[in-house]
Design an enzyme around this catalytic site. Structure first.
Site, mmCIF file in Angstrom:
data_model
loop_
_atom_site.group_PDB
_atom_site.id
_atom_site.type_symbol
_atom_site.label_atom_id
_atom_site.label_comp_id
_atom_site.label_asym_id
_atom_site.label_seq_id
_atom_site.Cartn_x
_atom_site.Cartn_y
_atom_site.Cartn_z
ATOM 1 N N GLU A 100 64.111 38.987 -2.223
ATOM 2 C CA GLU A 100 64.127 37.812 -3.104
ATOM 3 C C GLU A 100 64.683 38.110 -4.488
ATOM 4 O OE1 GLU A 100 61.662 38.589 -1.097
ATOM 5 O OE2 GLU A 100 61.045 36.822 0.038
ATOM 6 N N PHE A 106 46.225 33.718 2.510
ATOM 7 C CA PHE A 106 47.310 34.620 2.897
ATOM 8 C C PHE A 106 48.585 34.270 2.120
ATOM 9 C CE2 PHE A 106 50.942 35.595 5.749
ATOM 10 C CZ PHE A 106 50.853 36.984 5.623
ATOM 11 N N GLN A 107 49.197 35.280 1.551
ATOM 12 C CA GLN A 107 50.416 35.132 0.741
ATOM 13 C C GLN A 107 50.236 34.148 -0.405
ATOM 14 O OE1 GLN A 107 53.854 34.617 3.378
ATOM 15 N NE2 GLN A 107 54.033 36.832 3.424
ATOM 16 N N LYS A 163 52.667 23.875 0.506
ATOM 17 C CA LYS A 163 53.200 23.523 1.812
ATOM 18 C C LYS A 163 52.815 22.095 2.225
ATOM 19 C CE LYS A 163 53.917 25.560 6.354
ATOM 20 N NZ LYS A 163 53.588 26.669 7.254
ATOM 21 N N MET A 209 72.913 57.255 -18.287
ATOM 22 C CA MET A 209 72.473 56.905 -19.628
ATOM 23 C C MET A 209 71.182 57.633 -19.981
ATOM 24 S SD MET A 209 73.636 55.279 -22.141
ATOM 25 C CE MET A 209 74.632 53.812 -21.950
#
Lengths: 185, 599
Positions: free
Chosen positions: B70, B132-133, B182, B502
């Site tokens: 993501e 969940f999630q 949802k 760097m």
């Protein structure tokens, strides 16, 4: 000390600014009354390291669904300017007014003070409350709850006196403020 | 006298309001995206966004690019936004999907990239139960978005989506997140079209105050050593802003420098261009900033990488700062004149007043100023010692630059973060805005490849090159698969020195050459890696091989990794060291003279 100097020279961020006297400002903020808006205001202060001295918030306009937040914050003039601009950037914020800059304004705070004492101390507490024009809002044989309203300094003074008279609990509202005169914010 | 018509004769001719279309929340998302002009979104499906993916499947207006992480979706949306000027959109699931985009959202916030992120959320009745999630996505992203929403009622959804796009692209652009439970995706409601959505009170000022513009023009006209210092605000203000700026700079004859984010707003091929300023900016740009008497800052924000030591920053100048964000003015540097306006409108206004009042700069003073600038230029701060045996990274970029010029295609360059990014900014010329995609504010390693995917999706015929380092590219290497799936011929030009360059440079210069954890002891074989993903892998070990490899790279029609094995010890100069001022830079010619007493 040597370590600190070395850190300053090595840090890519350079040295911090010299200490400038901080000042206190009272801001009045009109916000949409929606979930999370207070978290946004507080998050901004904590995230950017600004100081909050007092914060009060409640819905004030149920027609337009607006709340008014009163914040007392402290910082250098540049920081105060930043705080105002950063607040103004939050989407649900309608207006930020700096009452300290706008001119004369009144500030009031309310405190509830519970005192648990007997005998002479109980009478003294009642007498002191009278001097401060505090009202008794609850009373039992062993206790009083006083309601005191006024400037933060007055509330501080009242609490200081009550401490020696059996004070066991304090709840303060934080400051509500409004400009003097005919104009609204 | 005719009798008055009976009332019954008047016929109502006003047509009734069009009946709102009923649809599910998920369908509303797709409908609103299409209405907002979104043609491509980036994302990855999972439980909490399945209804939206179902709606996506049943429509044709919005294309979806399946990313492999993501964070990649976020950066791809940024690359799309930066290269087109439109709002980039990503679609992610709840919990890990949302937390994975946090870096990209923060990146977009710091670089002012317009972006809308739609994240799924567990159903409203499960919020707060550690389902969940589940994650407190609006809580987590509050500090890294311009604004965010948790939709709790289907009736609010269409307005919120339209408002999110308005907020993302208005004023100083930024990322906006919509957390969509949802059950709201499944719920049915009335869709409200974009034009019927209520107008939000958030309407930032874009028109400059003309009195202040007059004052600014007078300050410029009286200057003897003026300089323009511009930033990403010009790019965000659109292509016309770049045109207005170019006209203004040319007609005034004032030198111009820009921040990392502003490259391309003014053509780098022009003689008034001084190059980038700041920590790894050019000698002439930083000295001009230090010695100028009037600084005109447009759409930049006095970042610490630009100013160096604040107390010694351009000590003798009067400063004009034009920015769309009032909080940028007087934040880091106190300015003499602050103007809140859109960068493009301000440039047009300045130019118009300059012309109308017939101003001319003091000619002898300007001649002296340019003479001084030429003297700084003659230091040739970007020169480096070339070698026949080992590829110098600067040499590789010069070769790349020549190949791009020869190729002639419209070219978009993205970068990761580190030495290669600074070298790319120094050595690749940008003549047009929106062609340079880099993570400036946040400095996100792993930005370049997904950003190039976003740019290539938006510009299928263009040449999209990700100038990368071998450490950075590994941070989002999984997006190679995305590039292969969508047949994107992105070129990944890795300047491979096997070090986090760097980091190594700072350890050498500032930490007594103690190279703590900056060497990559184990690296993949990038040629085989590219092939494993289904792309093309090429390698150049010596300067002699380089031309041929770049030649081949330009011709590939698949994602291509070019592993350029460069000098491991090369440092990026010029450099303004820790807490130093613009006039205390170290140059490549004399790094040995650098005061190592500091460490």
């Amino acid at each position: 000390m040597v370590r600190k100097k070395k850190f300053i020279e090595q840090s890519v961020y350079g040295t911090g600014p010299a200490e400038i006297q901080a000042q206190s400002h009272t801001l009045s903020i009109l916000v949409d009354n929606e979930p999370g808006v207070l978290a946004r205001v507080i998050g901004l202060f904590s995230g950017r390291g600004y100081n909050i001295e007092s914060l009060t918030v409640a819905e004030t306009d149920d027609v337009n669904n607006l709340s008014r937040v009163t914040v007392i914050c402290s910082g250098t003039p540049m920081v105060i300017e930043q705080i105002k601009h950063q607040l103004d950037r939050l989407i649900p914020i309608h207006r930020v007014t700096d009452l300290t800059l706008e001119g004369a304004h009144v500030e009031r705070e309310l405190a509830l003070v519970k005192v648990n004492s007997q005998g002479e101390k109980r009478i003294e507490a009642l007498r002191t409350a009278d001097v401060f024009r505090a009202r008794v809002v609850d009373s039992t044989h062993e206790s009083y709850v006083f309601e005191v309203t006024g400037s933060s300094a007055k509330v501080d003074a009242f609490i200081d006196l009550m401490r020696g008279l059996g004070m066991i609990d304090v709840s303060r509202t934080g400051v509500a403020a409004m400009s003097r005169g005919a104009k609204a914010i | 006298m005719t009798p008055a018509k009976p009332e019954t004769a008047t016929i109502q001719t006003i047509s009734p309001a069009p009946k709102a279309k009923r649809m599910s929340g998920a369908q509303m998302v797709m409908e609103a995206l299409a209405e907002q002009g979104v043609d491509t979104i980036y994302g990855s499906p999972c439980g909490a966004v399945l209804p939206i993916y179902d709606a996506l499947h049943q429509q044709k207006k919005v294309k979806h690019v399946l990313v492999r992480h993501e964070q990649g979706a976020g950066h791809a949306a940024e690359g799309y936004a930066r290269s087109t000027g439109k709002v980039g959109v990503c679609l992610v699931t709840s919990g890990p999907g949302a937390t994975n985009t946090v870096t990209a959202l923060t990146d977009a916030l710091l670089d002012s990239i317009p972006m809308v992120c739609i994240s799924g959320q567990v159903p409203t009745f499960l919020i707060g139960t550690d389902a969940f999630q589940e994650a407190d996505t609006t809580g987590i992203t509050r500090a890294c978005t311009k604004h965010n929403y948790l939709v709790k009622n289907i009736a609010d959804l269409p307005n919120i989506i339209h408002e999110a796009f308005h907020v993302a692209r208005s004023g100083r652009p930024g990322p906006v997140l919509i957390d969509l439970p949802k059950d709201i995706q499944f719920a049915e409601g009335d869709y409200i079209q974009k034009d019927n959505a209520p107008i939000h009170f958030y309407q930032p000022r874009t028109e400059p105050d003309m009195d202040l513009i007059e004052t600014a023009v007078e300050m410029i006209a009286n200057a003897k050593r003026p300089v323009f210092y511009t930033g990403g605000g010009i790019i965000n203000a659109g292509e016309n802003a770049s045109k207005a700026l170019t006209k203004l700079v040319r007609d005034t004859g004032i030198p111009i420098t820009s921040t990392l984010m502003g490259l391309g707003a003014y053509p780098a091929s022009d003689k008034q261009w001084l190059g980038m300023l700041g920590m790894h900016g050019t000698y002439e740009a930083n000295w001009a900033m230090h010695d100028c008497d009037v600084m005109i800052c447009i759409g930049a924000r006095f970042d610490d990488r630009v100013t160096g030591k604040l107390s010694a920053f351009s000590p003798h100048s009067k400063k004009i700062h034009i920015d769309i964000d009032p909080s940028s003015i007087n934040k880091n540097v106190h300015v003499d004149l602050g103007i809140v306006a859109d960068a493009g409108k301000a440039c047009e206004a300045l130019h118009q007043v300059w012309k109308a009042r017939g101003f001319k700069l003091d000619k002898p003073a300007m001649q002296n100023w340019w003479k001084q600038i030429e003297a700084w230029r003659s230091v040739k701060c970007l020169s480096y010692k070339n070698s026949n045996d080992v590829i110098k990274p600067q040499y590789a970029l010069e070769k790349l630059r020549d190949a791009i010029a020869k190729d002639g295609r419209d070219t978009f360059i993205s970068t990761e973060v580190g030495q290669h990014q600074m070298w790319a900014a120094q050595f690749l010329p940008f003549d047009k805005p929106n062609r340079w995609l880099t993570s400036g504010g946040l400095g996100t390693m792993g930005y370049g490849l997904p950003a190039a995917i976003g740019a290539q999706m938006a510009h299928p015929d263009a040449l999209c090159i990700d100038v990368a380092g071998e450490a950075s590219i590994l941070m989002n290497i999984q997006e190679m698969t995305t590039a292969v799936q969508y047949k994107l011929p992105i070129k990944i030009f890795i300047l491979n020195n096997q070090w986090m360059g760097m980091v190594r440079q700072w350890q050498e210069l500032l930490h007594g050459e103690r190279y703590s954890q900056s060497y990559s002891e184990s690296l993949p074989d990038f040629v085989k890696l590219a092939e494993a993903y289904g792309g093309v892998g090429l390698r150049a070990r010596t300067p002699a091989e380089l031309d041929d490899v770049i030649d081949q790279m330009m011709k590939t029609d698949k994602v291509t990794i070019v592993d350029v094995c460069v000098d491991q010890k090369e440092n990026c100069f010029p450099m303004i060291p820790s807490g130093k001022a613009h006039n205390e830079m170290i140059l490549s010619a004399d790094p040995s003279q650098y005061d190592k007493k500091l460490v």
